[in-house]
Design a protein around this motif. Sequence first.
Motif, mmCIF file in Angstrom:
data_model
loop_
_atom_site.group_PDB
_atom_site.id
_atom_site.type_symbol
_atom_site.label_atom_id
_atom_site.label_comp_id
_atom_site.label_asym_id
_atom_site.label_seq_id
_atom_site.Cartn_x
_atom_site.Cartn_y
_atom_site.Cartn_z
ATOM 1 N N TRP A 200 0.794 -1.309 0.040
ATOM 2 C CA TRP A 200 0.014 0.102 0.093
ATOM 3 C C TRP A 200 0.797 1.287 -0.091
ATOM 4 C CZ3 TRP A 200 -5.396 0.396 -0.495
ATOM 5 C CH2 TRP A 200 -5.943 -0.833 -0.181
ATOM 6 N N ARG B 192 -3.541 3.481 -1.870
ATOM 7 C CA ARG B 192 -3.589 2.485 -2.932
ATOM 8 C C ARG B 192 -2.968 1.258 -3.099
ATOM 9 N NH1 ARG B 192 -3.264 7.881 -5.011
ATOM 10 N NH2 ARG B 192 -5.146 8.514 -6.218
ATOM 11 N N LYS B 193 -3.507 0.277 -3.538
ATOM 12 C CA LYS B 193 -2.509 -1.094 -3.654
ATOM 13 C C LYS B 193 -2.981 -1.545 -4.976
ATOM 14 C CE LYS B 193 -1.680 -5.270 -1.416
ATOM 15 N NZ LYS B 193 -1.818 -6.312 -0.330
ATOM 16 N N GLY B 194 -2.231 -1.614 -5.887
ATOM 17 C CA GLY B 194 -2.501 -2.126 -7.275
ATOM 18 C C GLY B 194 -3.756 -1.323 -7.893
ATOM 19 N N GLU B 195 -4.719 -2.019 -8.143
ATOM 20 C CA GLU B 195 -6.111 -1.361 -8.789
ATOM 21 C C GLU B 195 -6.957 -0.962 -7.660
ATOM 22 O OE1 GLU B 195 -6.702 -0.980 -12.129
ATOM 23 O OE2 GLU B 195 -4.581 -1.605 -12.231
ATOM 24 N N GLU B 196 -6.788 -1.322 -6.476
ATOM 25 C CA GLU B 196 -7.597 -0.790 -5.309
ATOM 26 C C GLU B 196 -7.336 0.517 -4.854
ATOM 27 O OE1 GLU B 196 -9.385 -2.605 -1.125
ATOM 28 O OE2 GLU B 196 -7.748 -3.554 -2.042
ATOM 29 N N THR B 197 -8.317 1.385 -4.647
ATOM 30 C CA THR B 197 -8.166 2.775 -4.073
ATOM 31 C C THR B 197 -9.261 3.027 -2.971
ATOM 32 O OG1 THR B 197 -7.305 3.739 -6.185
ATOM 33 C CG2 THR B 197 -8.140 5.260 -4.580
#
Length: 106
Positions: free
Chosen positions: A77, A93-98
């Motif tokens: 993250w 944010r982590k990859g595509e997750e916000t």
Amino acid sequence: MTEDEEDLGFILFASHEGDWPPPGPNDCVFNGFPYDPSLLETPEARFVADHKGREWSADFTYTDEEMTVLIDMDTGWTFELKSNAGGNSWTARKGEETLSGTGQFL
């Protein structure tokens, strides 16, 4: 806080001289939990729970218009907190997750 200004927890910054942490790296820790138990299963509250109690290094940057706090976490993250004339906001944010929300400085 959530986008609806419901408490999720808080970040404590290491002791320093002056009103605000100096530019550059400063130690911090996430703590607390939501006042409303129904928030415990939200992604935002899980983010706080998964990261609380560990020390992190927060990089502070100041301009005439904005303060930015950036924390690169070893969990994948990235957490960013911004304070400017428009208010205080955070994004994780982590990859595509916000995830995002609002905040306040005390």
